[in-house]
Design an enzyme around this catalytic site. Structure first.
Site, short mmCIF file in Angstrom:
data_model
loop_
_atom_site.label_atom_id
_atom_site.label_comp_id
_atom_site.label_asym_id
_atom_site.label_seq_id
_atom_site.Cartn_x
_atom_site.Cartn_y
_atom_site.Cartn_z
CD GLU A 34 48.23 40.03 29.96
OE1 GLU A 34 47.46 39.07 30.22
OE2 GLU A 34 47.88 41.23 30.11
CE LYS A 66 55.02 47.17 35.23
NZ LYS A 66 55.66 48.50 35.19
CE LYS A 90 49.85 63.87 34.96
NZ LYS A 90 49.27 64.36 36.20
CG HIS A 106 59.03 59.95 33.64
ND1 HIS A 106 59.05 61.10 34.39
CD2 HIS A 106 58.08 59.16 34.20
CE1 HIS A 106 58.14 61.02 35.34
NE2 HIS A 106 57.55 59.86 35.25
#
Length: 773
Positions: A17, A19, A116, A698
């Site tokens: 949800e 996202k 990361k 991105h």
């Protein structure tokens, strides 16, 4: 009663949800208010699911990233993000994505660097520092969440990133020492803890996972300074570590003036007894006994064997929790009604892990007989997995034993191979390519869904995917790219796609895990020995090559990345599983070569992700990881060009290991970090071709030609121009065609400009040489 608590909970929602709410805001079809309402609903649901815990986390929920949240809380967002008007959320998203929902393309800014989170597949936005950095508290986000939880009747424990780890995670944008900012930072933490106390918090979870890494004397001293200043805070601090062993930092952690310490008892089980002995009698020991990073059921009886003597020794000072935040596992196994029944019985997702935690606590408080039914069911599942004939395949063990050093060797060195490859492909200077995937449009996803649901025949599905491949090839030829890809329209995910075609895997439907922001992945479940029954990519690649005279890359995911981006079996060494995957990929590489595919890319985006957190442990991992890649890649002729790709990690410190992979071409992320990778080449001459990513996929921002030429010019200062490629920094599946086309146009135009400059330089050099004669 045994205290149970949780370090963090998945925030995306059982059906992603968060996202969809984020992406609706970003594409202009929803509002900030709607996003906040969705977020509040998810937080409320999460607390309901943790209602049986003694303490539920508050502040673990984020709209993008918890490290970026901490930067916002500390008033440490880059100035460029506030250069345009907008709400605080606009500023936040500018750092995360380079643009807020209210910005036009002309108002874009440079997004924060992303890398990361320790050795996981979660990405965080790197805090930025300089000698002039100042901090100021903005605690509204966490105070609002604390008020929501208390109004819901939840017993709460606010979660924050500790001051030393926060500095450790960031980067100085000048030559300054991050640790010199500690004196400025600590008063803001003191103020934050006071506000949390005023809002009703008794305990605060303060995460310091930097303690499981190798720290020099200055960083260790920083911990001492920080916690001696924070010890006067009007709350109890639970110092939280995870992902590894404390080792030489164990005594330091024990002596810090906090009310309790959390140890990841999954990865540091051998330190449990020592910590229990060393910890002062007034401190709580929290043990992370449920694996927060994998999906296998906990062996509850074996865990109770560990815990019962500790409970007798420590009494109420013993707390139980998962090993780390449950952010790294899916939400609920109950949704998986179509999952293989036998394997499903071996699994536990976030909700089930909390049930395991409560079972352990009840067994400690009331005796094992109080949970006899639960323990019996758990034991049956554990034994079923151990004895299953589906897990071990003797033929695979035989294949592993037959591996020789020759499996990992190319026939000739790169200097010989590169000449043969240039004769074969005749590529220009600064050749252009992409990383593999092109936009996954709603139409593509609809086709895959129809096929998956049985509403589309195999013949019709193939025809529809062929149409998408043809469109992708047509667009690349129109753009003028030199080496093409088929676009991967048939692939849902770069790991799951391959797992679906290998024996030894099963797949969830709703097992989504957040990777960053709105980006979610659904790791396949690797439960048994790996074999490749059939070719996995051959037909799609052959069709794409038939549409063009330009070279078409075969696109594969490498064994190390498949391993690191799967939920991996824990009943054998990871090395053995990785070598099984390497043999399967090797078979695919050889089939592609036999079909005439001359350029094959084997992505190892997650190579560094598996690197142990302590440098002293690196060599063991790198030896078998690089061996696995070389086994997969090196059974080909000299004129077959092997590419690999890596993204969004720190590679400077392992550049020598990357060189040992001996890929003919490596494409690697450098755009967000402004070619920071090039620092690695000051003292290291990388021997093969390299494509430093010049387009940040991105971010919705479109690169300008001048930006690309500037980045490549920087690269040419360290790497000979004849060994440079021009490419994006990652695959394009998450972008839209209307973003991709102009971005790649700029990239190709920049490559042509660079070729012109190169030609002019060659002429000038020739003229100088002639004049000298």
């Amino acid at each position: 009663m045994t205290i149970t608590h949780n370090l963090g909970y998945p925030r995306i929602g059982a059906r992603r949800e968060l996202k969809f709410a984020l992406e609706a805001l970003w594409n202009g079809t929803s509002s900030e208010q709607a996003l906040q309402e969705t977020a509040a609903g998810l937080r409320s649901q999460n607390w309901q699911e943790q209602a049986d815990l003694s303490l539920a986390p508050v502040g673990d929920f984020s709209l993008y990233d918890q490290v970026l949240d901490m930067s916002a809380t500390l008033g440490n967002l880059p100035e460029r993000a506030s250069a345009h008007e907008g709400s605080p959320l606009d500023e936040y998203f500018r750092v995360a994505r380079g643009r807020s929902p209210s910005d036009s393309a002309c108002c874009s800014v440079h997004a924060g660097e992303m890398t990361k989170w320790f050795d996981t597949n979660y990405h965080y936005i790197v805090p930025e520092f300089s000698a002039d950095t100042n901090f100021s508290l903005n605690a509204d986000r966490i105070l609002v969440q604390l008020a929501e939880a208390r109004a819901q009747g939840v017993n709460t424990k606010p979660v924050i990133i500790g001051p030393v780890t926060y500095l450790w995670l960031g980067k100085a944008k000048d030559e300054s020492d991050r640790l010199k900012l500690l004196d400025k930072l600590l008063p803001v933490y003191t103020e934050l803890l006071a506000k949390l106390a005023d809002a009703g918090a008794e305990w605060v979870q303060i995460d310091e996972p930097a303690l499981v890494t190798e720290l020099d004397a200055d960083w260790k001293h920083a911990f001492i300074l920080a916690y001696h200043e924070l010890k006067t805070a009007p709350v109890k601090l639970l110092l939280t570590t995870y992902f590894g062993e404390l080792r030489e930092n164990l005594q330091l952690a024990c002596e810090l003036p906090v009310a309790g310490i959390h140890l990841d008892a999954i990865s540091a089980q051998n330190e449990v007894a020592r910590l229990a002995d060393w910890l002062p009698a007034h401190k709580v020991l929290s043990l992370g006994v449920i694996n927060g990073r994998n999906i296998w059921k906990t062996d509850l009886n074996a865990t109770l064997d560990l815990l019962e003597p500790l409970k007798e020794k420590l009494g109420e000072r013993l707390w139980l929790a998962p090993s780390c935040s449950l952010l790294h596992v899916p939400v609920d196994l109950e949704s998986e009604t179509t999952l293989d029944a036998e394997v499903r019985n071996w699994l536990a997702f976030a909700r089930q892990k909390l049930q395991e935690l409560n079972t352990l606590a009840k067994a400690l408080d009331e005796g094992r007989e109080a949970v006899a039914k639960e323990l019996a069911a758990n034991q049956n599942a554990i034994e079923s997995r151990r004895q299953s004939s589906r897990v071990h395949n003797p033929a695979v063990a035989e294949a592993l034993s037959a591996i020789t050093p020759e499996h990992g060797q190319r026939k000739s060195p790169f200097s010989t191979r590169s000449k043969l490859q240039q004769e074969r492909f005749k590529l220009p200077a600064y050749p252009t390519t992409t990383i593999g995937s092109f936009p996954q449009t709603p139409e593509i996803r609809a086709v895959r869904k129809e096929f998956r649901q049985g509403n589309l025949s195999q013949q019709d599905y193939t025809a529809r995917i062929h149409e998408e491949i043809a469109y992708c090839v047509e667009q690349q030829e129109a753009l003028g790219l030199d080496v093409l890809v088929h676009g991967e329209a048939e692939r849902n995910d770069m790991v799951e796609y391959f797992g679906e075609q290998l024996e030894g895997y099963v797949f969830s439907r709703f097992g989504w895990v957040q990777s960053y922001g709105s980006r979610c992945v659904k790791p396949p479940i690797l439960f048994g020995d790996i074999t490749r029954p059939n070719a996995m990519t051959l037909d799609w690649t052959k069709y794409a090559q038939s549409l063009t005279d330009k070279p078409m890359k075969g696109m594969l995911t490498g064994p190390v990345t498949i391993l690191n981006w799967s939920f991996v079996r824990d009943d054998q060494p990871r090395k053995d599983t990785c070598l099984q995957l390497a043999l399967a990929v090797r078979e695919e590489v050889q089939d592609l070569e036999k079909a005439g595919v001359g350029i094959i890319q084997i992505d190892e985006a997650a190579l560094r992700e598996g690197l142990p957190l302590r440098q002293s442990d690196w060599n063991t991992y790198l030896e078998w990881a690089i061996e696995a890649f070389r086994i997969s890649a090196n059974g080909v002729q000299d004129d077959t060009q092997i590419h690999t790709h890596m993204c969004y990690s720190e590679f400077n410190d392992i550049i020598g290991a990357i060189a040992r992979m001996d890929a003919d071409v490596i494409t690697i992320e450098t755009s967000r970090s402004a070619m920071e990778l090039l620092d690695a080449f000051k003292g290291f001459e990388y021997p093969n071709d390299i494509g430093p990513g010049v387009y940040d996929i991105h971010s919705p921002n479109i690169p300008r030609v001048a930006q690309v030429t500037d980045l490549m010019s920087k690269a040419a200062e360290r790497i000979p121009a004849e060994r440079l490629w021009v490419n994006p920094d990652c695959g394009l599946k998450t972008r839209r065609w209307e973003e991709v086309i102009p971005a790649l146009e700029a990239m190709v135009a920049a490559a042509r400009e660079l070729r012109g400059q190169n030609a002019e330089s060659d002429v000038a050099e020739q003229e100088l040489a002639e004049a000298a004669q």
